[in-house]
Motif scaffolding. Structure first.
Motif, short mmCIF file in Angstrom:
data_model
loop_
_atom_site.label_atom_id
_atom_site.label_comp_id
_atom_site.label_asym_id
_atom_site.label_seq_id
_atom_site.Cartn_x
_atom_site.Cartn_y
_atom_site.Cartn_z
N ASP A 1 30.14 -62.27 -5.25
CA ASP A 1 30.38 -63.34 -4.30
C ASP A 1 29.85 -64.68 -4.78
OD1 ASP A 1 31.67 -62.28 -1.74
OD2 ASP A 1 30.10 -60.79 -2.11
N SER B 1 29.61 -65.97 3.65
CA SER B 1 29.57 -65.11 2.47
C SER B 1 29.35 -65.95 1.22
CB SER B 1 30.86 -64.30 2.36
OG SER B 1 31.98 -65.15 2.21
N SER C 1 31.08 -60.38 1.01
CA SER C 1 32.41 -60.27 1.62
C SER C 1 32.99 -58.87 1.56
CB SER C 1 33.38 -61.25 0.93
OG SER C 1 33.48 -60.95 -0.45
#
Length: 316
Positions: free
Chosen positions: A123, A215, A16
């Motif tokens: 992430d 993501s 992201s």
């Protein structure tokens, strides 16, 4: 002699935030940034490659960037579900201390007789570091990371599916992998010379929900072949077995074909050539923004859109 898939080429995941990703993979884990480019399908987004000194096949992890909460994916069945790296024997104490000192939670476990350190990236993509005593590959030595503990490259590809038989059949028949061992619901296969960087672990889990892209997930796994001739031969074999295989695509640093295995995971077969030094000197890999040929005339517009990136943060 019949030429086959030799092992892992690269794994591509979705993050992201590119700067946070650089700080983690190049700064904390100490991988080399080997290429800074853009997504072939969306030049407004970076595509970053990390690996060893040369970006050797089997060392490479790459990231697309999908910002925003709405772009969040869900890990699950039909995906590659972890980034698994190799480290020299005796390195897990070093990595445990380094990661914990910098606020990353870790867990030690054992699998197939190997010691494994589990963690997650920014992430929440699962990352593992496996101690390997016979991995002769050289790692990239980043600031603060001794050469004797540097990550050597990818260790295995972790493939999670609801029903393992079709995936195992593809690996062992059309793709030429060999079954090494089984442990619980996990089966390990190897390609080429075998060993670290040449493994694929098939995990059967009928209870896990189907994964969705975005993501925090891994987009695809790429397998390595030595040349275009081998890639074309595999393309033909897969098509004859009923797989829908893409045309050969020029990715500047390798040539690729894509297909989905029966469990839903996106597979790529990528050539070892021409490599990452075709548009940058080996000592300068990853230092300049390199654009796919179709976007070269759009450089001013692309550079104006892309966020500015800094060198990786240095960790104590």
């Amino acid at each position: 002699m019949k030429r086959e898939i030799t092992g892992i080429h690269h794994v591509t995941a979705i993050a992201s935030d590119p700067q946070r990703n650089i700080d983690f993979y190049a700064g904390l884990l100490g991988l080399r940034m080997v290429k800074k480019t853009v997504n072939f399908d969306d030049p407004s987004a970076y595509h970053l490659y990390y690996g060893d000194e040369k970006g050797s096949p089997g060392s490479i992890v790459t990231f697309f960037y999908w910002p925003g909460h709405e772009a969040r994916g869900r890990r699950g069945s039909g995906q590659t579900t972890a980034l698994v790296f190799s480290a020299p024997a005796g390195s897990l104490d070093y990595w445990t201390e380094r990661l914990q000192r910098n606020g990353v939670a870790v867990e030690r476990k054992s699998r197939f007789g190997e010691e494994v350190l589990s963690l997650a990236d920014p992430d929440d993509i699962p990352v593992e570091i496996v101690e390997v005593g016979d991995d002769a590959r050289s790692g990239w030595t980043a600031p603060g990371i001794p050469e004797e503990h540097a990550l050597r490259g990818l260790h295995t590809a972790e493939l999670t599916v609801g029903f393992a038989s079709p995936t195992e059949g593809l690996l062992s028949i059309e793709m030429g992998f060999r079954l090494v061992k089984r442990e619980g619901n996990r089966a390990r296969f190897e390609a080429g010379p075998g060993g670290s960087g040449h493994y694929a672990d098939v995990i059967e889990d009928s209870k896990v929900a189907r994964g969705t892209g975005g993501s925090g997930t891994i987009h695809h796994i790429a397998w390595s072949v030595p040349d275009d001739e081998t890639e074309l031969a595999k393309q033909s074999e897969l098509e004859k077995s009923g797989y829908h295989v893409s045309p050969v695509m020029d990715r500047d640093y390798f040539h690729s074909i894509y297909y989905r295995e029966r469990g839903g995971i996106l597979f790529e077969i990528a050539t070892e050539t021409p490599g990452f030094a075709v548009d940058e000197a080996p000592e300068a890999l990853g230092t300049g923004l390199k654009l796919p040929k179709q976007f070269t005339e759009l450089r001013p517009r692309i550079e104006a859109i892309l966020p500015q990136l800094q060198a990786a943060k240095t960790f104590a």
